[in-house]
Scaffold this motif. Sequence first.
Motif, PDB file in Angstrom:
ATOM      1  N   HIS A 250      19.920 -30.247  12.129  1.00  0.00           N
ATOM      2  CA  HIS A 250      20.074 -29.385  10.955  1.00  0.00           C
ATOM      3  C   HIS A 250      18.708 -29.024  10.376  1.00  0.00           C
ATOM      4  CE1 HIS A 250      24.169 -31.397  10.737  1.00  0.00           C
ATOM      5  NE2 HIS A 250      24.469 -30.121  10.746  1.00  0.00           N
TER       6      HIS A 250
ATOM      7  N   GLN B 185      16.877 -25.787   8.372  1.00  0.00           N
ATOM      8  CA  GLN B 185      16.299 -25.948   7.028  1.00  0.00           C
ATOM      9  C   GLN B 185      14.864 -25.458   6.977  1.00  0.00           C
ATOM     10  OE1 GLN B 185      17.486 -30.296   6.587  1.00  0.00           O
ATOM     11  NE2 GLN B 185      16.974 -29.685   4.498  1.00  0.00           N
TER      12      GLN B 185
ATOM     13  N   ASP C   8      26.895 -25.625  11.774  1.00  0.00           N
ATOM     14  CA  ASP C   8      27.502 -26.000  10.491  1.00  0.00           C
ATOM     15  C   ASP C   8      26.495 -26.205   9.356  1.00  0.00           C
ATOM     16  OD1 ASP C   8      26.362 -28.336  11.384  1.00  0.00           O
ATOM     17  OD2 ASP C   8      27.952 -29.601  10.568  1.00  0.00           O
ATOM     18  N   THR C   9      25.278 -25.714   9.497  1.00  0.00           N
ATOM     19  CA  THR C   9      24.295 -25.975   8.433  1.00  0.00           C
ATOM     20  C   THR C   9      24.641 -25.216   7.151  1.00  0.00           C
ATOM     21  OG1 THR C   9      22.612 -26.291  10.127  1.00  0.00           O
ATOM     22  CG2 THR C   9      21.834 -25.987   7.869  1.00  0.00           C
ATOM     23  N   LEU C  10      25.078 -23.964   7.286  1.00  0.00           N
ATOM     24  CA  LEU C  10      25.396 -23.162   6.094  1.00  0.00           C
ATOM     25  C   LEU C  10      26.907 -23.013   5.935  1.00  0.00           C
ATOM     26  CD1 LEU C  10      22.544 -20.577   6.556  1.00  0.00           C
ATOM     27  CD2 LEU C  10      22.624 -22.480   4.934  1.00  0.00           C
ATOM     28  N   ASN C  11      27.507 -22.208   6.758  1.00  0.00           N
ATOM     29  CA  ASN C  11      28.952 -22.030   6.716  1.00  0.00           C
ATOM     30  C   ASN C  11      29.409 -21.779   8.154  1.00  0.00           C
ATOM     31  OD1 ASN C  11      31.559 -20.748   6.656  1.00  0.00           O
ATOM     32  ND2 ASN C  11      31.289 -20.530   4.433  1.00  0.00           N
TER      33      ASN C  11
ATOM     34  N   SER D 241      30.519 -31.333  11.132  1.00  0.00           N
ATOM     35  CA  SER D 241      31.083 -31.622   9.806  1.00  0.00           C
ATOM     36  C   SER D 241      32.355 -30.823   9.622  1.00  0.00           C
ATOM     37  CB  SER D 241      30.089 -31.255   8.708  1.00  0.00           C
ATOM     38  OG  SER D 241      29.822 -29.875   8.744  1.00  0.00           O
ATOM     39  N   GLY D 242      33.050 -31.147   8.549  1.00  0.00           N
ATOM     40  CA  GLY D 242      34.267 -30.400   8.233  1.00  0.00           C
ATOM     41  C   GLY D 242      35.457 -30.873   9.060  1.00  0.00           C
TER      42      GLY D 242
END
Lengths: 418, 418
Positions: free
Chosen positions: B117, B121, B150-153, B183-184
């Motif tokens: 990630h 960034q 998955d870092t932003l959306n 994630s998620g």
Amino acid sequence: MKTAGNFQSLTLRAVPEGRVVHPGTPLALIEGPLALAQLLETALLNHLTYPTLIATKAARIKESGQRQLLLEFGLRRAQGLAANAGARAALIGGADFTSNVGLSHALGLPPKGTHAHSLIQVFLALGLSEMDAFRAVAQEYPDDCILLVDTLNTLESGLPNAIRVFEELKRDGHQPIGIRLDSGDLAYLSIHAAKQLDAAGFPATKIVLSNQLDELVIWQILTQIGAEAPRYGMDADSIINRLVYGVGTSLITSAGDSALDGVYKLTALHADGIWQPTLKLSETSSKTTNPGHKALWRIYDDRGNATADLITLSSENPNPAEGIVLQHPTDPHKVRQLAPGICTRVEPLLQDIQRDGRLPAAMPDLPEIRRQRDADLAVLDPGIKRLLTPHRYHVSLSQSLWELKQSLIASSGNPKGD
Amino acid sequence: MKTAGNFQSLTLRAVPEGRVVHPGTPLALIEGPLALAQLLETALLNHLTYPTLIATKAARIKESGQRQLLLEFGLRRAQGLAANAGARAALIGGADFTSNVGLSHALGLPPKGTHAHSLIQVFLALGLSEMDAFRAVAQEYPDDCILLVDTLNTLESGLPNAIRVFEELKRDGHQPIGIRLDSGDLAYLSIHAAKQLDAAGFPATKIVLSNQLDELVIWQILTQIGAEAPRYGMDADSIINRLVYGVGTSLITSAGDSALDGVYKLTALHADGIWQPTLKLSETSSKTTNPGHKALWRIYDDRGNATADLITLSSENPNPAEGIVLQHPTDPHKVRQLAPGICTRVEPLLQDIQRDGRLPAAMPDLPEIRRQRDADLAVLDPGIKRLLTPHRYHVSLSQSLWELKQSLIASSGNPKGD
């Protein structure tokens, strides 16, 4: 990605060994060229999290055993070569000695353990007796004699035989150390072993307990000794104060919680001559990072107790005389105001481990690390040390850091990622 | 105790790497001078139990993921230096690759992982975009491109950006490998990522899942994909067959079961020219040892399936043509009779690891070990491989061994000790 710079250009600051840390306390801050710092991620997480986990487990077990002697017995069941780092961490966290001979030698400690059941078995198979086996141990270790009494029948064979050998040792001017119980109902057997040893004139010999122990099992055993000892005309404390715990598997692998979920995150980027704070958002608020180039402090209250750890921007210098504000890291409504005089001391928690490629002049030795541990544990409220559902120690943000975090969250749009 | 003999006088026989073992299957038999064999206890238990534990965990995870690609991601959260032995064991048990670069190099495997990630960034902090970061990855790894979305959306930014970069790669003649979800809701996101990738003409790109996975989480995710995919007009199998699992903490530490409780017991003593069987009694019947100088066999039934492991005295030679009796190790009433013809093959399970100080001519390499693993898994009934409350594979005693055990128990008096 090409690496830039070299390891001389890295600065590593960390919470020193022996310091007590809490969920949320940053363990280390690293500053250096991006690619190098990235390369360090895996190694640093591995080296920081596992020993912290095991030191914590050892501290819990030591606490549950009412700070009686704790022996680390985990080498054979450790996760491979973790055995050595794990035993050292256990010695830092709460174990007094380890049965790991190599590590004991390296640290200048005597290894501690007992003979095995197989010693008795060999004597029996050769037509000799448990008593013969005990006498052989006593002859070899007259001033260091611990006898394992549960191979045949603890109260009817092992214990009376051990007492006979202890009497022989005493007659020859030696002081027997104790017995070990490795099976059966350890609470019941501790009471009755203590009673027999007292009656035989050995009120000071130790009773070493082992067999799948962890902090909760020890806690229950002590609770049951407390409740049951008076029924047998025994004083519970006199039993508990002679107990020694040998803990293997659960300690060295932190059974039930086999990893400390540490993460390593980018929080600032040095660009255009300034530290540019960076944020990693997450749907889980507690996983959203605290941005910026930061410092870490421990706050002591007017009783001298550690009351919170405070994460600030590195430009801040919290001053007790002005009062201190502790902001919860995710909940805007949870703010604690420490008025001037409430907070008596602010202590910087991070120390240089590497600056410009150099290590500090001297690293603390094990006794010094343990003194730090004892000092840290002594200034914690008991609720923090509770084994189950402990009161949560506050790891807070300064208002400046909180405001920076909020402004970065606001400018980042919809939080996603984890 | 003085040591006698040297390591040349030791014989070590063990179940080879890659063989499937069960609760009760002896992992090794050691023969040699008593003091030397005693010295080996701790090291052998450590070296045998941890890799067996992790290989088993990997096999469970591989099974739950329907044998799709499994990547070992545990180095940063491993218990210290266990990382390497653990990754190797995972590769033996079910992982296809590891992100552990050093171990991959040592084993001649390519390491497998993705970017972090923090790469995204850094690009964002420098005023660049997620798309710029993806393009940079694609430029560096055009034929090995996996993008972390998955870092932003995930569905609104990461995935559309990744698809755009994949289209650029395809235009330049490269084949993108896949995306990673860290994630998620991994079930929901897998379905929708597959749908978007299909629609964009990338039906073969992989979807790598990670984030605190273990065999039960994977099982649930696949169950939910199975139930939910049709609602979105998707075929569940086409999604499941493109999934890849990156499993870290749970695999490398065997979370929830952090140790395999192996023991090392004296079972026979060579005295007066014969092997004198010895017994270690326990209040817990299953902990009473199986005495004597022994051998170990795997029994295959008329379907070619492994149906039991059989522990015999070393003087026995079980013969399928005569039928075989399988005696439960503690319950006298549980006896299985395999009539002649039912048992098709009897295979000796132990191999020499050291005999008279010599290692065997060649140790099997990883591909050979994995072929053995696949062969062993293929001949197990599915019930044995169930993740929760599996059917128990029989590890039985021969009648001669059972009778010896009973006679030793009878002559030992009241069982105590553990």
